[in-house]
Enzyme design. Sequence first.
Site, PDB file in Angstrom:
ATOM      1  N   GLY A   1      39.850  44.470  44.936  1.00  0.00           N
ATOM      2  CA  GLY A   1      39.370  45.689  45.596  1.00  0.00           C
ATOM      3  C   GLY A   1      38.065  45.413  46.316  1.00  0.00           C
ATOM      4  O   GLY A   1      37.804  44.283  46.744  1.00  0.00           O
ATOM      5  N   SER A   2      37.235  46.448  46.407  1.00  0.00           N
ATOM      6  CA  SER A   2      36.048  46.343  47.264  1.00  0.00           C
ATOM      7  C   SER A   2      34.968  45.469  46.630  1.00  0.00           C
ATOM      8  O   SER A   2      34.892  45.315  45.408  1.00  0.00           O
ATOM      9  CB  SER A   2      35.470  47.739  47.508  1.00  0.00           C
ATOM     10  OG  SER A   2      34.886  48.220  46.314  1.00  0.00           O
TER      11      SER A   2
ATOM     12  N   GLY B   1      48.840  36.301  55.119  1.00  0.00           N
ATOM     13  CA  GLY B   1      50.140  35.679  54.878  1.00  0.00           C
ATOM     14  C   GLY B   1      50.078  34.393  54.092  1.00  0.00           C
ATOM     15  O   GLY B   1      50.850  33.464  54.331  1.00  0.00           O
ATOM     16  N   ALA B   2      49.174  34.341  53.112  1.00  0.00           N
ATOM     17  CA  ALA B   2      49.080  33.147  52.260  1.00  0.00           C
ATOM     18  C   ALA B   2      50.350  32.996  51.430  1.00  0.00           C
ATOM     19  O   ALA B   2      50.950  33.984  51.015  1.00  0.00           O
ATOM     20  CB  ALA B   2      47.885  33.284  51.329  1.00  0.00           C
TER      21      ALA B   2
ATOM     22  N   CYS C   1      43.328  42.396  52.523  1.00  0.00           N
ATOM     23  CA  CYS C   1      42.019  41.761  52.369  1.00  0.00           C
ATOM     24  C   CYS C   1      41.938  40.542  53.286  1.00  0.00           C
ATOM     25  O   CYS C   1      40.845  40.109  53.643  1.00  0.00           O
ATOM     26  CB  CYS C   1      41.763  41.391  50.919  1.00  0.00           C
ATOM     27  SG  CYS C   1      43.009  40.311  50.276  1.00  0.00           S
TER      28      CYS C   1
ATOM     29  N   LYS D   1      45.942  48.588  35.313  1.00  0.00           N
ATOM     30  CA  LYS D   1      45.473  49.849  35.890  1.00  0.00           C
ATOM     31  C   LYS D   1      45.678  49.748  37.406  1.00  0.00           C
ATOM     32  O   LYS D   1      44.826  49.258  38.135  1.00  0.00           O
ATOM     33  CB  LYS D   1      43.987  50.036  35.536  1.00  0.00           C
ATOM     34  CG  LYS D   1      43.514  51.472  35.516  1.00  0.00           C
ATOM     35  CD  LYS D   1      43.721  52.218  36.794  1.00  0.00           C
ATOM     36  CE  LYS D   1      42.694  51.941  37.865  1.00  0.00           C
ATOM     37  NZ  LYS D   1      42.984  52.641  39.140  1.00  0.00           N
TER      38      LYS D   1
ATOM     39  N   GLU E   1      38.826  39.447  43.255  1.00  0.00           N
ATOM     40  CA  GLU E   1      39.374  39.202  44.589  1.00  0.00           C
ATOM     41  C   GLU E   1      38.928  40.366  45.452  1.00  0.00           C
ATOM     42  O   GLU E   1      39.467  41.467  45.349  1.00  0.00           O
ATOM     43  CB  GLU E   1      40.901  39.106  44.463  1.00  0.00           C
ATOM     44  CG  GLU E   1      41.542  38.302  45.552  1.00  0.00           C
ATOM     45  CD  GLU E   1      42.008  39.167  46.687  1.00  0.00           C
ATOM     46  OE1 GLU E   1      41.200  39.346  47.633  1.00  0.00           O
ATOM     47  OE2 GLU E   1      43.130  39.667  46.641  1.00  0.00           O
TER      48      GLU E   1
ATOM     49  N   THR F   1      44.163  46.827  40.100  1.00  0.00           N
ATOM     50  CA  THR F   1      44.628  46.377  41.424  1.00  0.00           C
ATOM     51  C   THR F   1      44.564  47.497  42.457  1.00  0.00           C
ATOM     52  O   THR F   1      44.461  48.676  42.123  1.00  0.00           O
ATOM     53  CB  THR F   1      46.067  45.842  41.330  1.00  0.00           C
ATOM     54  OG1 THR F   1      46.881  46.825  40.704  1.00  0.00           O
ATOM     55  CG2 THR F   1      46.120  44.544  40.535  1.00  0.00           C
TER      56      THR F   1
HETATM   57  C1  UN1 Z   1      45.495  41.371  49.635  1.00  0.00           C
HETATM   58  O1  UN1 Z   1      45.425  42.010  50.685  1.00  0.00           O
HETATM   59  O2  UN1 Z   1      44.820  41.728  48.630  1.00  0.00           O
HETATM   60  O3  UN1 Z   1      47.829  36.495  52.161  1.00  0.00           O
HETATM   61  C2  UN1 Z   1      46.380  40.207  49.410  1.00  0.00           C
HETATM   62  C3  UN1 Z   1      48.246  37.651  52.354  1.00  0.00           C
HETATM   63  C4  UN1 Z   1      49.090  38.278  51.282  1.00  0.00           C
HETATM   64  C5  UN1 Z   1      48.258  38.814  50.181  1.00  0.00           C
HETATM   65  C6  UN1 Z   1      47.129  39.719  50.602  1.00  0.00           C
HETATM   66  N1  UN1 Z   1      49.998  37.269  50.782  1.00  0.00           N
HETATM   67  O4  UN1 Z   1      47.993  38.276  53.359  1.00  0.00           O
END
Ligand code: UN1
Length: 497
Positions: A212-213, A437-438, A268, A156, A234, A130
């Site tokens: 990550g990337s 903000g999911a 992300c 990790k 992701e 992560t």
């Molecule tokens: C991330 O940046 O890897 O939806 C996740 C969102 C957060 C999670 C972001 N709940 O912005």
Amino acid sequence: MQIISVNPADTSDIVTSIQAPSVQDVVEATRRAHQAQAAWAKVPAPARGRVIAAVGRLMEANKDSLAALVTREIGKTYAEALGEVQEVIDTCDFFLGEGRRLYGQTVPSEMPDKQLFTFRAPVGTAFIITAGNFPTAVPSWYIVPALLCGNSVVWKPAEVSPAISYAMTSIFHAGGVPEDVLVTIVADGATTSAALEQVLEERLVQKVGFTGSTAVGRAIGELTGRHLQSPCLELGGKNPMVVMPDANIDLVVEGALFAGFGTSGQRCTSLGTLWVHDDIYDEVKARYVNAVENAVVGDPRKDVLYGPMISQGYLDAHERNLGLIESHQTTLGSTGIGRITASNPRAGFVGDPESGFFAHPTIVEGIRAGDALYDTETFGPLVGLGRFGSLDEAIELANGHGYGLSSAIYTNNPQWVWKFRSAVSSGMVSVNNSTSGAEAHLPFGGNGRSGNGSRQSGVWVLDQFTRWQAVNWDYSGRLQKAQMDVMELPSDPEFRL
Ligand code: UN1
């Protein structure tokens, strides 16, 4: 070699220093987790659910101190850090009940005296890697369902957040997760990648999760593919926000401020480019620039929009991205760009900018398809601003770079909403809301350059951490052959009314 984490808002504050593990240490940690898995899988799922319930309660009881550690070690504002730990609690709340479901199906057989069933079986040992920007919430999206489903986990975490990671792990263990069922090991990228090759080769790991990337995700996809595994990936995003002419501009400004600059732009799901319809471009631009100019940056323990970059490395990457600005583009939103210092000050800064890795918010106006900033994920306080004349054009701009994580449209016109929803390539779509903000129980993940289609969270992640086992049980006392010994009732194909 030591892995040292410093407070990015106050670099004189060393948070922790740990001995960096060798490749062999990571392999041994994985072997321990692998050996512990079978016994954990035998614990009845409702009992595993009770462990997740206990972990959730402990997260709640330790919310303030864990959030304070998030603020101290990676510089997230305390308000956002509390929200992040809440997301861990929400994830535990969701999955504690899954221990009493983990439903399989009963399926009718085509033959008499035979029953068909499906069972969810754990995949085995998960190796979870992560990032540093969500050091508790995103790991919990993997670890909680993986454990609930009967897997063991090697975690990790990022090198920037060892103190948070070990604190979080101790809460899992205090909640009843056996020590070897969740093994946490902070290691650098090269060590991790060498260890991962070995543990896959030795078949100690059946699922890799990575946040990550895109570049690293691609490498993990290649590696796991050679072992016939499909990882949970992701990856990056270049998340568009499309503003239609009927949009509520107050909402747009508030949403784009938080999406673009909350978390210093280090999500992300952060806003990549704000695309505004020609008809309201000037007004949206003026009000957005004004809001960004007046946003408060500084000490993350105080009431600020955002604090420092996560580390020196993240600040360096942001400064490199500023080098992508082209001559037809204009920077707006602050009294300077790049690192905030005494000689490059930010109006209204809270605290001492020289003590940490703080960066000016930057709006880059004039983004066009084909520009470097059109399709580069910047992961910092940098938001592109561009314009469009029709929804078709906006959709093309929203999809053209090949990322597909999150997107947003601001409008009250249902036809535009539904057209955008069906045409945009992202895994997540917001209507009149931020790209970030999911909520913790909807499927989270992306397409194209943002991931391989895997989804985290809610019931959807169960498919990452279990495999379907199909069972048939014939109690007829004879061999009934599928497709051959099937009962066929007579019909009259010539029948007409
Ligand atoms: C991330 O940046 O890897 O939806 C996740 C969102 C957060 C999670 C972001 N709940 O912005």
